[in-house]
Design a protein around this motif. Structure first.
Motif, short mmCIF file in Angstrom:
data_model
loop_
_atom_site.label_atom_id
_atom_site.label_comp_id
_atom_site.label_asym_id
_atom_site.label_seq_id
_atom_site.Cartn_x
_atom_site.Cartn_y
_atom_site.Cartn_z
N VAL A 102 43.37 62.19 85.47
CA VAL A 102 42.78 60.75 85.37
C VAL A 102 43.49 59.84 86.28
O VAL A 102 44.98 59.59 86.39
CB VAL A 102 43.11 60.59 83.80
CG1 VAL A 102 42.29 59.11 83.63
CG2 VAL A 102 42.63 61.60 82.93
N LEU A 103 42.64 59.21 87.01
CA LEU A 103 43.26 58.21 88.03
C LEU A 103 42.85 56.87 87.71
O LEU A 103 41.45 56.60 87.64
CB LEU A 103 42.97 58.67 89.49
CG LEU A 103 43.86 59.44 90.16
CD1 LEU A 103 43.85 60.82 89.54
CD2 LEU A 103 43.33 59.42 91.70
N HIS A 104 43.85 55.88 87.57
CA HIS A 104 43.21 54.60 87.21
C HIS A 104 43.31 53.71 88.64
O HIS A 104 44.32 53.59 89.23
CB HIS A 104 44.46 53.79 86.41
CG HIS A 104 43.96 52.64 85.48
ND1 HIS A 104 44.65 51.60 85.13
CD2 HIS A 104 42.62 52.29 85.02
CE1 HIS A 104 44.18 50.91 84.24
NE2 HIS A 104 42.67 51.09 84.24
N PHE A 105 41.81 53.23 88.94
CA PHE A 105 41.88 52.57 90.31
C PHE A 105 41.98 51.02 89.94
O PHE A 105 42.17 50.57 88.87
CB PHE A 105 40.24 53.08 90.50
CG PHE A 105 40.22 54.37 91.60
CD1 PHE A 105 40.18 54.26 92.72
CD2 PHE A 105 40.62 55.25 90.42
CE1 PHE A 105 40.09 55.47 93.59
CE2 PHE A 105 40.65 56.67 91.40
CZ PHE A 105 40.40 56.62 92.92
N GLU A 145 42.07 50.63 98.03
CA GLU A 145 42.53 51.41 96.96
C GLU A 145 43.93 52.07 97.78
O GLU A 145 44.32 53.29 97.36
CB GLU A 145 41.82 52.61 96.74
CG GLU A 145 40.33 52.11 95.93
CD GLU A 145 40.80 51.48 94.30
OE1 GLU A 145 41.77 51.57 93.89
OE2 GLU A 145 39.75 50.74 94.02
N VAL A 146 44.35 51.42 98.71
CA VAL A 146 45.81 51.84 99.05
C VAL A 146 46.83 51.85 98.15
O VAL A 146 47.50 52.81 97.58
CB VAL A 146 46.34 50.86 100.34
CG1 VAL A 146 47.69 51.07 100.59
CG2 VAL A 146 45.42 50.95 101.51
N ASN A 147 46.77 50.66 97.08
CA ASN A 147 47.41 50.66 95.95
C ASN A 147 47.39 52.12 94.92
O ASN A 147 48.47 52.44 94.45
CB ASN A 147 47.41 49.47 95.05
CG ASN A 147 48.42 49.11 94.01
OD1 ASN A 147 48.32 49.49 92.93
ND2 ASN A 147 49.38 48.56 94.54
N THR A 148 46.12 52.57 94.99
CA THR A 148 46.06 53.63 94.06
C THR A 148 46.64 54.72 94.70
O THR A 148 47.21 55.66 93.83
CB THR A 148 44.26 53.98 93.97
OG1 THR A 148 43.80 52.70 93.16
CG2 THR A 148 44.24 54.87 93.02
N ALA A 149 46.53 54.91 95.87
CA ALA A 149 47.17 56.07 96.53
C ALA A 149 48.57 56.07 96.61
O ALA A 149 49.27 57.14 96.34
CB ALA A 149 46.73 56.02 97.92
N VAL A 150 49.26 54.91 96.61
CA VAL A 150 50.60 54.78 96.36
C VAL A 150 51.18 55.12 94.78
O VAL A 150 52.07 55.92 94.85
CB VAL A 150 51.10 53.36 96.65
CG1 VAL A 150 52.58 53.19 96.17
CG2 VAL A 150 50.82 52.96 98.06
#
Length: 585
Positions: free
Chosen positions: A71-74, A477-482
């Motif tokens: 589960v990924l929170h975007f 979504e750079v922050n999500t990748a981080v």
């Protein structure tokens, strides 16, 4: 395809509160609708769930976290939906997108409509307002009092299947319809909206084990025989689309057995090797003049079209692309053949492309339709050398991307809408499939600046997005990748403007229109969120920067200050707009 569902018969509270030893020794059955829906989706092959949380979706969100799904929170619902598209294409598994009520739903719609256009398999799970609160101005109220129902909560042009779950008794039918859609060839986008009180309600029915078998569409023996006859008479060409990506070996066998010229749509680069002597070029947007030279000098009797709609960005409906005796058009969707060129003779074949080609190859004689002319026109250009002064030319940047990333790594390369994908389509060359992605149908900005996160996650490896500064400022979504340490790379063509708009509007004859953007420092932005980055202002620094990006373990941004005066290969699009009336001349 076989899809099976485990029995999810409800259990009582007393049963769920049994001993700790029992709960560890056997998996618990779902007690709520939220748990049952998540279990159902997991058993349909879902491994990833992307979304943005909210109070009304809390039970589903919690159930997702309790499952074995990742589960990924975007940061934005559209970013989650775009990432789901690319995770699907990287993994060939359906992906869940979840959002809360109201703006959570509307924010996701652009990405979900792109999923429909792209042929992805995405299940959208949203929250809606509980019945007792409807019409009473509930927070972010989602009901027929406050939001349009048609097309969002009903099946239509966005969703192949959509429903609002008002009772657990509806779950078996919902499961059956979703399983049926996922079992069909092609894309499937569904929407299950679940009121908050229904999410936590007890299961009153069971989801029985169901096996659905779906046979792929295939052409009849009579159809295959007619295709053999038509393709054996004279030399023909093959026009490859993204829908033919599952038939890589069969396309090559057919081409080499017959000597047919091969061209591809902008989305289909790499399905047939672009360095093959029979490849004449890419058609449509960002395409190659060598295709038109072939059609002028060696116009084939027939063109075998494989898995492409031949829409505007693939053909621009250009009459120069019409063969002498028409098209043989293979597609799983029977409504596609004949739509792009309605006045041209088209032999429509509803079939899975790979199955069709296997049957065709069984019946096609060696050297059928082989041309005596073995020299075919090809797209060629000289690699340019870095210059010591001046801003980075996009052509030079593409040359180094080819060397370092396309040829020097196994990363998947994706390009954002705008001049970015014009340069990529025109200049990069792919010799193997599944290394390249664009979305030039719906063509939404923001697709690949976010989709790169889903692709890198699902392939468990590098994914590189070539994007413009406008798209990067929109939603990255750079922050999500981080947060999840996903090895995505962004190569930003930073020219301080929406350059496809600026160059295009000048071509169309309009003046004094401002498309500039205050030039951003994307390295500082990336570093502020915990990512690595490097800024490139000289051509001599491009190679080192790309090598650092491809070697990085986490997310990495390459901010390239490019020369805005270099004209992107978008003339065909501009000419099409003029023909459609978008001109000041």
């Amino acid at each position: 395809m076989h899809l099976k569902f485990q029995d999810t018969q409800a259990t009582t509270t007393e049963q769920l509160n049994s001993t700790e030893q029992e709960s560890h020794s056997q998996p618990s059955r779902p007690s709520s609708v939220a748990e049952a829906v998540v279990k159902m989706l997991k058993e349909m092959g879902v491994e990833y769930a992307f979304g943005v949380s909210g109070g009304a979706i809390a039970p589903i969100w919690a159930a997702l976290h309790q499952s074995s799904m990742q589960v990924l929170h975007f940061r934005h619902e559209a970013g989650a939906a775009f990432a789901a598209i690319e995770a699907y294409f990287a993994s060939d598994r359906p992906v869940v997108v979840f959002t809360t009520t109201g703006p959570g739903i509307t924010n996701a719609l652009t990405g979900l409509l792109a999923a429909r256009w792209e042929g992805a398999k995405v299940i959208f799970v949203s929250a809606s307002t509980s019945a007792p609160q409807r019409g009473r101005w509930a927070c972010q109220e989602t009901s027929t009092y406050t939001m349009p129902s048609a097309g969002i909560f009903t099946s239509g042009t966005i969703f192949h299947y959509a429903t609002t779950l008002e009772s657990s008794d509806e779950l078996p039918e919902v499961a059956r319809r979703i399983a049926l859609g996922l079992g069909q060839p092609g894309g499937f986008v569904a929407h299950i909206s679940i009121p908050a009180n229904i999410q936590t309600s007890s299961i009153n029915t069971s989801l029985p084990r169901v096996t659905l078998s779906q046979a792929a569409a295939t052409a009849s023996e009579e159809t295959i025989a007619e295709c053999v006859r038509l393709l054996s008479e004279e030399p023909f060409a093959i026009w490859v689309g993204f829908g033919a990506r599952g038939a890589v070996e069969e396309i090559r066998q057919l081409a080499e057995r017959t000597g047919a010229a091969v061209m591809c749509s902008p989305r289909a680069k790499g399905i047939f090797p672009e360095d093959h002597p029979q490849f004449v070029g890419v058609t449509g947007f960002g395409g190659h003049e060598s295709v038109f030279r072939y059609m002028r000098e060696q116009r084939p009797r027939q063109i075998l079209v494989l898995g492409t709609r031949l829409g505007e960005f693939t053909s621009f409906w250009n009459p120069d692309m019409i063969p002498r005796q028409g098209f043989l058009h293979v597609d799983i969707d029977p409504e596609i053949p004949g739509t792009a060129y309605p006045s041209t003779e088209t032999f429509a074949i509803q079939s899975d492309v790979r199955i069709f080609l296997k049957n065709l190859l069984k019946n096609l004689l060696e050297n059928s339709g082989r041309s005596q002319t073995i020299v075919l026109p090809q797209f060629k250009r000289d690699v340019i050398k870095p210059r010591a002064v001046g801003l980075v030319r996009p052509e030079l940047l593409m040359d180094v991307i080819q060397q370092v990333i396309v040829d020097g790594s196994d990363a998947v390369v994706m390009a954002e809408s705008g001049n970015s994908f014009a340069w990529v389509i025109h200049l990069l060359r792919f010799t193997t499939p599944n290394r390249y992605r664009i979305g030039n149908g719906f063509g939404s900005m923001g697709h690949f600046v976010t989709g790169v996160v889903g692709a890198a996650l699902a392939r468990n490896g590098k994914a590189v997005a070539i994007v413009g500064d406008g798209a990067m400022l929109m939603n990255s979504e750079v922050n999500t990748a981080v947060k999840y340490q996903i090895p995505a790379v962004w190569i930003v063509l930073n020219d301080g403007r929406y350059n496809i708009c600026e160059q295009g509007i000048a071509y169309l004859g309009f003046n004094n229109v401002d498309a500039t953007i205050p030039q951003a420092d994307f390295v500082k932005i990336a570093q502020g969120m915990g990512a690595e980055g490097i800024r490139v202002e000289k051509e001599t620094d491009v190679q080192v920067a790309l090598e650092k990006a491809i070697a990085a373990n986490g997310p990495f941004v390459v901010d390239v200050i490019i020369d805005p005066t270099q004209i992107a290969p978008t003339q065909s699009r501009n000419l099409s707009l003029i023909l459609q009336g978008a001109t000041n001349y």
